[in-house]
Write an enzyme that holds these catalytic residues in place. Structure first.
Site, PDB file in Angstrom:
ATOM      1  N   TYR A  93       1.072  -1.012  -0.057  1.00  0.00           N
ATOM      2  CA  TYR A  93      -0.219   0.404   0.032  1.00  0.00           C
ATOM      3  C   TYR A  93       1.078   1.146  -0.075  1.00  0.00           C
ATOM      4  CZ  TYR A  93      -3.202   4.051   1.179  1.00  0.00           C
ATOM      5  OH  TYR A  93      -4.080   5.237   1.395  1.00  0.00           O
TER       6      TYR A  93
ATOM      7  N   GLU B  78      -3.562   7.372  -3.531  1.00  0.00           N
ATOM      8  CA  GLU B  78      -3.014   6.421  -3.031  1.00  0.00           C
ATOM      9  C   GLU B  78      -3.571   5.339  -4.229  1.00  0.00           C
ATOM     10  OE1 GLU B  78      -6.177   5.189  -0.031  1.00  0.00           O
ATOM     11  OE2 GLU B  78      -7.338   3.541  -1.392  1.00  0.00           O
TER      12      GLU B  78
END
Ligand code: GDP
Ligand code: MN
Length: 382
Positions: free
Chosen positions: A101, A189
């Site tokens: 991530y 993101e």
């Protein structure tokens, strides 16, 4: 404003983030044609502005163009967290060694753009934050200097990348930061960022959330707005020039001025109620605006009372009161209305409101208490 994956990827690619180019499709036949152009295998992905598409069956691998067509037919029309899938992204399937991530957020508490990173990627980061907070790095960046090379290295080491991967990571981290800053984002993101068995680094999923207040600086981003997925009432409000945010309560609020609107919501809560919305009708408060605002508030079936709080300055209170009475007469559905008008001609305003059987209030505390009581009575009656 949230951007779809394919739009977010477009922006990241422009800033040098490594990813696999895809093709947007809106029918199974288009998905098949896309798979033929890309070369199999491909991944067919639902384009909806909600997370967890993979788990909901909105991300599927297809070994052949015929399979891509079949998977597309399954995904189109699928309802994911209340949103119906209409658009797909077809991308080359990547081989995954490990998922990470990597995100940037504007952390208002830290007063800094902050890197969020985890070697525990692919899954929802909120979940990791709860179950294994140690697996997440939060790294606030210098507000003036921004992303520096030692920041990039820190993140790369935290993720446990090997020397070759660390070299590939630099352009991705810098590209994500550049894209975030250039588009005035609140969030950008990549989840997952993956390493391939060959040692490559690729962004497989991307999400950018823009700061609405900065949108006037970015007409090209504003044009990416996906009206099909927005609250219809928020679209209507934006078109009428009304500042409106839908909330979950049962007391509709109509106020002139953003600060006064916030205060009104606070006082509704203090009186034991829950505001159904934030609404700032802006200056003027003319009858047509008022009636649009009422219609927008009442479009929400949960609304059981409306609290109108107007501060008359240049706008005369009696004019606003007449506007409210007029607007109310043209509504399909009505609920008890508590109206507080202060400022210029407030006495005349109160007369007009009383004659029209509206509940008036002298103070804001009084108005909030009356609105909460009216909503309770209405709720009991319904
Ligand atoms: P999300 O569930 O909405 O976040 O959608 P993602 O695009 O992140 O996809 C969910 C998961 O599907 C990823 O975490 C991957 O495990 C998998 N996935 C997505 N794209 C690919 C791909 O190209 N190849 C493979 N093997 N898996 C993929
Ligand atoms: Mn994802």
């Amino acid at each position: 404003m949230k951007l779809q994956e394919y739009r977010s990827k477009e922006i990241l690619a422009r800033h040098g983030v490594a990813l696999l180019d895809g093709i947007v499709a809106s029918t199974p036949a288009e998905a098949r044609a896309a798979a033929e152009r890309i070369g199999s295998p491909v991944v067919v992905k639902a384009q909806v502005l909600v997370g967890g598409r993979g788990k909901a069956g909105g991300v599927k691998l297809a070994a052949t163009p015929a399979e891509a067509e079949a998977r597309a037919a399954e995904i189109i029309g699928l309802v994911i967290k209340g949103v119906t899938v209409r658009t797909l992204l077809v991308v080359p399937a990547a081989e995954i060694a490990k998922e990470y991530y990597l995100g940037l957020i504007l952390d208002r508490a830290a007063k800094a753009v902050t890197v969020i990173a985890s070697a525990d990627g692919g899954v929802e980061i909120e979940e990791t934050a709860k179950t294994n907070p140690g697996a997440i790095l939060r790294l606030p960046l210098h507000p003036l200097i921004g992303l520096r090379e030692h920041n990039v290295r820190r993140v790369a080491f935290f993720l446990g990348l090997d020397p070759e991967q660390r070299r590939a990571f630099g352009p991705i981290m810098r590209g994500l930061y550049a894209a975030f800053m250039a588009s005035d984002a609140d969030l950008a993101e990549i989840n997952p960022l993956v390493t391939t068995p060959g040692g490559e680094l690729l962004a497989l999923d991307a999400k950018i959330v823009l700061d609405d207040s900065a949108l006037p600086r970015h007409p090209e981003l504003e044009a990416m707005r996906d009206l099909a997925e927005e609250e219809p009432s928020e679209i209507a409000a934006r078109e009428a020039g009304i500042n409106f945010i839908k909330l979950d309560g049962n007391i509709g609020c109509m106020v002139n001025g953003a600060g006064l609107a916030m205060t009104t919501m606070d006082l509704v809560k203090l009186a034991g109620g829950e505001p159904a919305n934030f609404l700032d009708i802006g200056g003027g408060a003319k009858a047509d605006r008022v009636s649009t605002a009422f219609a927008i508030i009442l479009d929400d079936p949960r609304v059981q009372a409306i609290l109108v709080n107007i501060f008359g300055g240049i706008t005369r209170g009696d004019e606003v009161a007449r506007g409210i009475v007029e607007a109310r007469a043209s509504l399909q559905r009505t609920v008890p209305m508590v109206v507080r008008i202060v400022g210029t001609n407030s006495v005349e305003a109160a007369d007009i409101l009383r004659q029209a059987n509206l509940i008036t209030a002298d103070s804001l505390d009084d108005a909030a208490a009356k609105a909460v009581a009216a909503a309770l009575a209405e709720g009991g009656a319904a």
